[in-house]
Design an enzyme around this catalytic site. Sequence first.
Site, short mmCIF file in Angstrom:
data_model
loop_
_atom_site.label_atom_id
_atom_site.label_comp_id
_atom_site.label_asym_id
_atom_site.label_seq_id
_atom_site.Cartn_x
_atom_site.Cartn_y
_atom_site.Cartn_z
N MET A 65 0.86 -1.29 0.17
CA MET A 65 0.12 -0.03 0.01
C MET A 65 0.88 1.28 -0.11
O MET A 65 1.70 1.37 0.94
CB MET A 65 -0.67 0.01 1.39
CG MET A 65 -1.99 1.18 1.24
SD MET A 65 -3.11 0.98 2.61
CE MET A 65 -2.39 2.15 3.76
N SER A 66 0.93 2.06 -1.03
CA SER A 66 1.91 3.16 -1.25
C SER A 66 1.64 4.09 -0.14
O SER A 66 0.57 4.23 0.38
CB SER A 66 1.67 3.84 -2.68
OG SER A 66 1.79 2.79 -3.74
N ALA A 67 2.62 4.91 0.21
CA ALA A 67 2.44 6.08 1.11
C ALA A 67 1.48 6.93 0.75
O ALA A 67 1.40 7.43 -0.51
CB ALA A 67 3.73 6.64 1.23
#
Length: 401
Positions: A76-78
């Site tokens: 889950m990307s920043a």
Amino acid sequence: MTAFNDSTVGNPDALRADMVRALRDQDAITSSRVADAFAAVPRHLFAPDAPSEIAYDLHRTVPVKKDEHGLDISVMSAAHLQAVMLEQLGAGPGMRVLEIGSGGVNAAYLQELVGPDGEVTTVDIDRDIIDRARLCLDNAGYTQVKTALGDGEIGVPDGAPYDRIIVTAAAWDIPPSWISGLTGNGRLVVPLTLRGTTRSIAFDRDGEGLVSDSYRLARFVPMQGEGAAKERKALLRDGVAVQTDDERVPLNTKALNHALGTPRREFWSGAAYDLPDELELYLTLHLSSPARLHASKAVVDSGLLDASTLLGVPALVSEDSIAYRTRRENEDTGGFESGVVAHGLQAEALADEYLKLLRRWAQNHRRRGAATIKFLPGPDPSTLPQNTVLKRHGIVAVSWH
């Protein structure tokens, strides 16, 4: 990391509000529409196995799946990066949007942006990932989002054409399906890798090709499937590696390792060092034999290589020599001066080429957004213009102004 106070710990609503404020303060969010989307989506529900403080941290990724070597193949990307890319995308009410590379939360943000009259489809090549995304979307109330299992290289033709396409994995190329899948005035946002350096580029459709509206610093796990890149990597010694996707670049492991054992030579440009991400892109596309030099913290702490190599630095390599960028304090150049560290028999020649580029960039292009990036599908490789990168499906041509 995002700064949280005692009253927000364990409170998702408070954490989310703090995250939105911090994203605005850092100019990752610049529009009310994106701010409202981030305020509405319960981000922690898309990272159920992680503490809420990590899920809402601006710069932390949340691992979702690892490969057999323990390396992340899905995260889950920043939040900061997601916000920047959604601002680039410019999705609005009623639009049809395709997301390539699924995690769930970004699709939820997209659904908030397009509203009840819009349509969001998210596709992933990994059954585990798309099933997880579906479960999280349903649990968070985003049942309207469509999920699809498939190779992102192909897209989802059944829903085309799309007003917007966003890619959430590092792509080495732009397949024809992404361009043909856009409306005539559509936009594609993609983390595109150019000679080992990745930038999130917002491309607007330009006839059969694409032209950039903006580009931003980005780091992503690489695409899988047909769109996967085959980079060449060489481990020179423990903690030191070089990589390149340019077949013309020599990677003589033994000779380059020997070069690192020779005394380092420093050369200084007299030019200002600034905006490292802009400088890095310029160097990557102008060096005659570019690679990316990486070193571990232990190697840097030993003094063998400079700190610029910790996250990878554009390097110029020959059969038996290597040169890379460094800096030193110099008030005469505005605080820092750019320079070159070189090793090997050709150290001086490599440094001379590198220094000319550092000076040219500082004199002519030392600002943000100085590059225009175009993707031209299917040209004749024998007629490539200067500052181009050959891909499977076309070329990337970059001009500096």
